[in-house]
Structure formats: C-alpha cells, structure tokens
Scaffold this active site. Structure first.
Site, short mmCIF file in Angstrom:
data_model
loop_
_atom_site.label_atom_id
_atom_site.label_comp_id
_atom_site.label_asym_id
_atom_site.label_seq_id
_atom_site.Cartn_x
_atom_site.Cartn_y
_atom_site.Cartn_z
N TYR A 5 16.30 78.10 33.53
CA TYR A 5 17.03 77.10 32.75
C TYR A 5 18.38 77.64 32.34
O TYR A 5 18.48 78.65 31.63
CB TYR A 5 16.20 76.73 31.53
N TYR A 58 22.81 68.68 35.56
CA TYR A 58 21.98 68.92 34.39
C TYR A 58 20.99 67.78 34.24
O TYR A 58 21.29 66.74 33.67
CB TYR A 58 22.88 69.03 33.15
#
Lengths: 397, 143
Positions: free
Chosen positions: A301, A350
């Site tokens: 992440y 994203y």
C-alpha cells in the site's frame, strides 16, 4: 490468547475486474462498481445473479445492496464492510473468506469504487462549521494546520529520518527509489495512469515540494475508477473454468495503542515510524506458514512513498532503518523484492488498495505486465494507519 | 456579497471529551486528561482509561513547554485561511506520558527535532488555540 483456527487456502479468488483509471470517469461510483464487479464475474465464469455476498469499504459511496441490485443478484445473504478506508482491502477479502467458511455466503464480490479525483477528493477541509467532536479528534489537528494525509506522512517521514540518523537527502534517496520502481512498472502497464510518463531520479528530485520532505512524486494519484474480485471456496473454484488463486492467509492488526479516528490521531502512537503493519506481520505470515523471505512479489500500500517504505520494514522484508537504502533495482522484477508491479497507487492509480489485490492475483496467474517468473507466493498489504491488513496468495496444490 | 476574508478552520470547543482543553487554553493553560484512578495521561482525551479501565473526567494543567518531535513545511495550498508556506510542528509536552500537540508557525521555520518549544495562545475569533514556537535563547525573545 485463545486458539485461532485458520485454514490456508480454503477460499480462492476466482475473478478479477477493473475499470479504466482516469481523472474524470464521467460515471457514478455505482456504475464503476458494477463494471468492475461484472468484469470480475465474467473472468470467474460466474453469473452475476449468483452473487450472494458483497463486501465494501466503509468509505465507499456504494452500498452492498445497491451493487447486488445492479448485478441482478437473486438474493444477498451476506454483506459486510471493512476499513477504516485503506486499511480495508485485504481485510475485505478476509470478510468474504469468513462468510464463505462459516456458511453465510458462497459467492462474494469484494469491491472498491471511487471518483477520487472528479468526486470526493481527499484532504479538503470543509468550508463551514467547526471541526472535531464526537471522538474524531479533528479539533486537535485541522485548526492547527495539519489538514491533509500528505502533511501527516511528511511529519512521519521526517521523524523516520531522525530516528535512523538519516539526512533528508538520504531519506529522499530511499523515497525516490520507491517512486521510481512503481513508475517503471507503470510504464509497462497500459492501464496505468502514468503508462506514458517515465521518471528518472532527477525528475523525482525536481518535482515540487508539497509538504517537506515529501514532493509531488511521493504522493499517489487521485483517481476515478473501481476494482473488484470474486471469492468462493477453493473446492468450488476447482470446477470453474478460470484460474483460481487460493488465499493462503489474510490478517488484520492494530497492535496496542492504535489511537482513535481516521488518521491524524495516529500521530499520538508511541511510535510513528512503525505501524500496525508490524503487528499484522506475524499473523499474516504465520497463518500462511511462510516467511517474508519466501515472498516472490509484493504489492504494498503506497498512498505515499514513506508509507510503503515503513511497511517494507514492518513486514520484515528489510531491517529497521534499512529500507531507506533500497534501490529501484531491488524493487524491480528480477530484484530482491519485486514491488508494486502494476505501478501501485503512485503510478497506476489510487483505488484505495483494491488494485493491489487485483495485481497480486495476476502475479500468481502469470498475467502481470511486469510478470515475476514462477511467482507463487504473492503478498498484498492494505494501509496503515489506523489499522493494517494484509494477505498472501498462492497456488492450489 | 464581498467576503474577502476566508473563514478560519475552528475547533468544536464544547465536546464533552475535549472541550476542557480549549477552555483551559482560553485561560492561558495547557491541560491534559488524566485518569483519576491510575493517574495515566489519557490523550487524546476520553473518559475511558486504556491503561486501567476506569472512567473519569479529570484534567491537569501541565507546563506550556515541550520538545519538537517532528515537523513539516507546507508548501502546497489547501485551505485558504492557512496560506502557505507555513510550518506544522508536533510537540511532545514536558512532564506527560508522551502527550503530543500540533501547532502552526507562519513561514518556513528553521527547526531541529528535539529542540525546546513553548506554547503561546492565539486568539482566533472567540476561540483560543494553543500554538507552539521555539524557545529563543537571545534577549529579544520576551514577548
């Protein structure tokens, strides 16, 4: 601690789907979610009406019943959600696995859909009314100028450099390596928003400072789009036409003293340079029966470069303080830890951790545009803060 | 309508768990929540103590002094009432169990982690915000 029973690989991801990634989708989050979910179901060879479970992110604008309705599902017998926010995706897959293993559902769609650029952008402070109250604790941050995730992670990054005796230039070298690795992978991925844009170390260092020591290219791409996966039992998956990828493990963690709220209160953690990912690490590796050294490819992440850098250490891929010395080659296909092989949040888009799950599946299937030869142990992480989740995908034996 | 002045971002000051922090600031004090049972500081403020489990609503006044824990210079404009560049500081307050508070300094401050900081009290409309600045050792420092 009471015994926990986890069966590695009891469930599998049998379908993956994504929309295009853009700055202006021109569609609602429900449309995006339906497109990604239908693509994932088609990939799995499962009729949309057969979906009986949906798991969403707690920040999604699309409800689970709304997506089931769009899919024409006959009956939704389970829905759930995880978060906060980016802590979600691996945990969301975990919810699906738990629902299937316990008999609450058989066929679960896990999705994240957002107009992250054209719709609700993060880091914008409301123009009306006082902030805080009701234990969100924003009153201790926003009025004092701490207003965005980037500012938060900038404070974390500077503290990291201090604790490890690094100059800001040395820190920037490590952060730049992470940005460059993701970018190089995006350059091979036609779906990535930065597919056409190469980036040298000079380009990285020349990008404008937004909140020191973080530059523009330390920040992820605000993105419109959606990603989804379909989870079912591995036993059933073996009868499906597509290639299924067993979930060897999934884990969530907070550790002690996680702090309340969405993000800013995490600045009150005992340490701001190790995160709940450190608490999650032994669980996710232990359940899968593998170690960090066994991992063939990792999707980590990366809302910001520093977020990924700290997780490289928290999950044991590198020793504390050593991730700042990483090179782009270390993180490339053929390097010591191929990293964010779709381009990640920094250079693909994203989708709040969900595109990392999809890419983790592709690596085991052998269908990534930056394929690691023979990849069998595929690691995926989600967030932190405030909590962390992670998963390990593998092959059916 | 010509409203040239952007509204500042102001805190809720009457929350049952955090209001006393701002009430203390209005009196020129830094106050932190302390557990009545085990005396642990409970920051961010809440009634339930994570250390011992007791519920209480006690506060204690602490020195308006601390050490710089980290900081950032914000160069990218987000909210119109906080013009860039400005510096956000994270300060660990003296004599506490790791209580950290955030403050804003106009411009690009020259700072070093660990340096001594002091609170001052900024009046914004009818709210008092405890802000933090380096303690100057030279003689011009008296405010």
């Amino acid at each position: 601690m009471p015994d926990q029973t986890w069966t590695p690989g009891a469930c599998s991801i049998v379908g993956i789907g994504e929309t295009d990634f853009s700055k202006a989708s021109g569609r609602t989050p429900l449309t995006l979610a339906a497109q990604a979910a239908r693509a994932a179901l088609a990939d799995a060879g499962i009729a949309p009406r057969a979906v009986d479970g949906v798991v969403r992110c707690d920040m999604d604008l699309v409800s689970a019943p709304a997506l089931a309705d769009s899919l024409g599902a006959d009956d939704l017998t389970y829905w759930g959600e995880a978060g906060p926010g980016g802590s979600g995706p691996a945990a969301m897959v975990g919810q699906a696995v738990a629902a299937i293993n316990s008999g609450l559902a058989t066929t679960v769609v896990v999705f994240r859909s957002l107009n992250g650029r054209s719709g609700n952008r993060y880091g914008l402070v409301g123009e009306h009314g006082a902030v805080g109250g009701d234990n969100n604790y924003e009153e201790f941050f926003l009025p004092f100028g701490m207003q965005t995730p980037g500012q938060f992670f900038a404070v974390v990054a500077r503290r990291y450099a201090h604790e490890h005796g690094l100059s800001i230039d040395e820190l920037s070298h490590g952060l730049g390596s992470i940005a460059m690795a993701g970018r190089a992978h995006a350059n091979n991925n036609p779906a990535a928003q930065f597919h056409q844009r190469t980036m040298s170390r000079e380009d990285y260092l020349a990008s404008r400072m937004l909140s020191s020591p973080l530059r523009l290219f330390d920040y992820c791409l605000e993105t419109d789009g959606a990603a989804a996966v379909v989870v079912t039992s591995t036993q059933r998956a073996r009868d499906l036409a597509g290639v299924h990828v067993p979930v060897l493990s999934v884990a969530q963690g907070t550790g002690r003293g996680v702090q309340p709220g969405q993000m800013f209160p995490a600045l009150l953690r005992k340490s701001i340079t190790t995160w709940p990912s450190a608490a999650t690490a032994p669980t996710v590796f232990g359940r899968a029966g593998v170690t960090a050294g066994d991992v063939d490819v990792a999707q980590i992440y990366d809302c910001f470069t520093i977020t990924a850098l700290i997780q490289l250490e928290d999950y044991g891929f590198m020793a504390p303080g050593r991730a700042a010395y990483v090179t782009p080659e270390d993180l490339s296909v053929g390097g010591r830890l191929p990293f964010n092989t779709s381009g990640g949040h920094l250079s693909e888009g994203y989708i709040h951790g969900m595109n990392h799950v999809v890419e983790g599946v592709r690596q085991v299937r052998g269908t990534s545009t930056n394929q690691v030869d023979g990849a069998e142990i595929s690691f995926v992480s989600s967030a932190p803060p405030p909590g962390a989740s992670a998963m390990i995908l593998g092959v059916d034996r | 309508m010509t409203d040239a002045q952007p509204s500042p971002v102001l805190p809720v000051v009457d929350d049952v768990d955090t209001g006393e922090f701002f009430a203390a600031a209005a009196r020129g004090e830094i106050a932190v929540r302390v557990c009545s049972a085990c005396r642990a500081d409970v920051h961010l403020p809440r009634e339930n103590c994570p250390q011992c489990g007791a519920f209480s609503r006690e506060w204690r006044v602490v020195p308006p002094l601390g050490a710089l824990y980290s900081w950032t210079v914000v160069e990218h404009q987000v909210h119109p009432a906080t013009p860039v560049p400005y510096t956000v500081v994270l300060v660990e307050v003296d004599g506490t169990d790791g209580v950290r508070l955030v403050g804003r300094i106009d411009g690009r401050a020259e700072l070093e982690i660990g340096q001594r900081m002091e609170a001052w009290f900024e009046q914004v409309d009818d709210v008092t915000l405890p802000q933090w600045r380096p303690i100057r050792t030279d003689e011009e420092s008296t405010a």
